[in-house]
Design an enzyme around this catalytic site. Sequence first.
Site, PDB file in Angstrom:
ATOM      1  CD  GLU A   1      -5.893   0.278   6.797  1.00  0.00           C
ATOM      2  OE1 GLU A   1      -4.622   0.007   7.337  1.00  0.00           O
ATOM      3  OE2 GLU A   1      -6.056   0.975   5.684  1.00  0.00           O
TER       4      GLU A   1
ATOM      5  CB  SER B   1      -4.882   8.364  15.498  1.00  0.00           C
ATOM      6  OG  SER B   1      -5.511   9.365  15.399  1.00  0.00           O
ATOM      7  CG  ASN B   2      -6.907   3.616  18.636  1.00  0.00           C
ATOM      8  OD1 ASN B   2      -7.297   3.481  17.058  1.00  0.00           O
ATOM      9  ND2 ASN B   2      -6.609   2.815  19.378  1.00  0.00           N
TER      10      ASN B   2
ATOM     11  CD  GLN C   1      -2.479   1.362   3.011  1.00  0.00           C
ATOM     12  OE1 GLN C   1      -1.833   0.983   3.826  1.00  0.00           O
ATOM     13  NE2 GLN C   1      -3.810   1.619   2.333  1.00  0.00           N
ATOM     14  N   GLY C   2       0.821   2.077  -0.911  1.00  0.00           N
ATOM     15  CA  GLY C   2       1.513   3.649  -1.141  1.00  0.00           C
ATOM     16  C   GLY C   2       0.508   4.409  -0.868  1.00  0.00           C
ATOM     17  CE1 TYR C   3      -3.669   4.087  -0.499  1.00  0.00           C
ATOM     18  CE2 TYR C   3      -4.904   4.189   1.868  1.00  0.00           C
ATOM     19  CZ  TYR C   3      -5.413   4.168   0.834  1.00  0.00           C
ATOM     20  OH  TYR C   3      -6.165   3.146  -0.461  1.00  0.00           O
ATOM     21  CB  SER C   4       2.587   7.289   5.348  1.00  0.00           C
ATOM     22  OG  SER C   4       1.493   6.949   5.908  1.00  0.00           O
TER      23      SER C   4
END
Length: 393
Positions: free
Chosen positions: A246, A378-379, A128-131
């Site tokens: 996800e 994030s939570n 996965q190329g996200y961040s």
Amino acid sequence: MNLSLSEKDIAFREEVRAFLRDKLSPELVAAGRKATSVFVEPEYTLAWQKKLHARGWAAPHWPEAYGGPGWSEMQRYIFASECAIAGAPPLAPMGLNMVGPCIIGYGTPEQKAFYLPRILAGEDYWCQGYSEPQSGSDLASLSLKADRDGDDYILNGSKIWTTHAHHANRMFCLVRTRFDGKPQEGITFLLLEMNTPGIQVDPIITLAGEHELNQVFFDNVRVPISNRLGEENDGWTVAKYLLEFERSGGSSAGLEAALKRLRTLIMDSGNEDAGLRARLEAASILLEAISTTEQRIVASLSAGRPPGPAASMLKVQRTEMMQRIDELAVEASGQFANVYEPATWYPESNASPVGPEALTVATAKYLNNRAGSIYGGSNEVQRNIMAKAVLGL
């Protein structure tokens, strides 16, 4: 809400258990239990996937028309739970659970015909190329540039924290195709081959001494426009769709099994630490609450209702429970002298861990799973979603 199983569900559960007894080898179970994250080495996950694919069970959430088994929500829940209890290694999630559903939802007929059978059979291994170095939780600020040139996009920039990019032969990637207007409106979703000229994968060794993550560099990388998923500048819509898969789905049965093994280990060792035992029981009670939330979602989906903010709630509960169990395991490992000799986290080390085998990866799991409350949204962000959707704040 009726959480009891019907006769049909019980028969299905027995069918799954028989399959697991027949096909799940001790080597695969060992690989799953020694894994320090949800990503197990491909040699094990692909071997397990091939067995599931031969039975038609590799993609429980896919529509039957594209190779799914046609199960109900309860059957999917039972299958996930039984696999976790039996110790089956988790399958690589990027293809089956993430980009696969996106291709089903947004792909052209040609893309579906090409990619989906390969994902099911394990012929393609995805990353996965996200961040990016400056775009993590604020993913909309990504800047990997994609310029149009004839029938291609030309990519320049980098991605970071790319799990298993050194194993993958394909990547699904978010790129910047427009820099004006709202950031979310200039993002495009691409499918690309990792052996394309100009792609370089550099390892990132974690604090646990493991090579799971990477930084990927793009230097004038050409990607055909035909590899675009969805419309140009509308990749944010596809990305949000993917995040639904996800954050939701799955089962807490793996956490229940891990906690049960840890409790057995501590009790059998004769550990008299009342505080540790109390924390074990507190975790068990919280895990029952998570399981109840999970089953409510299953019941909602079975009735045709979306999970809504409960998906965010589950994401928070599961990842924080995972970290709580990791903390208990590390604490338990301190009850055994020299459970870790120096540098045993590092593959090149010749030191041998001593003590119970179940605890030899406790610290590595603890270090790796700290990221669980960050990735997938994030939570803190999930709590904001719950505050707005549930409390109206």
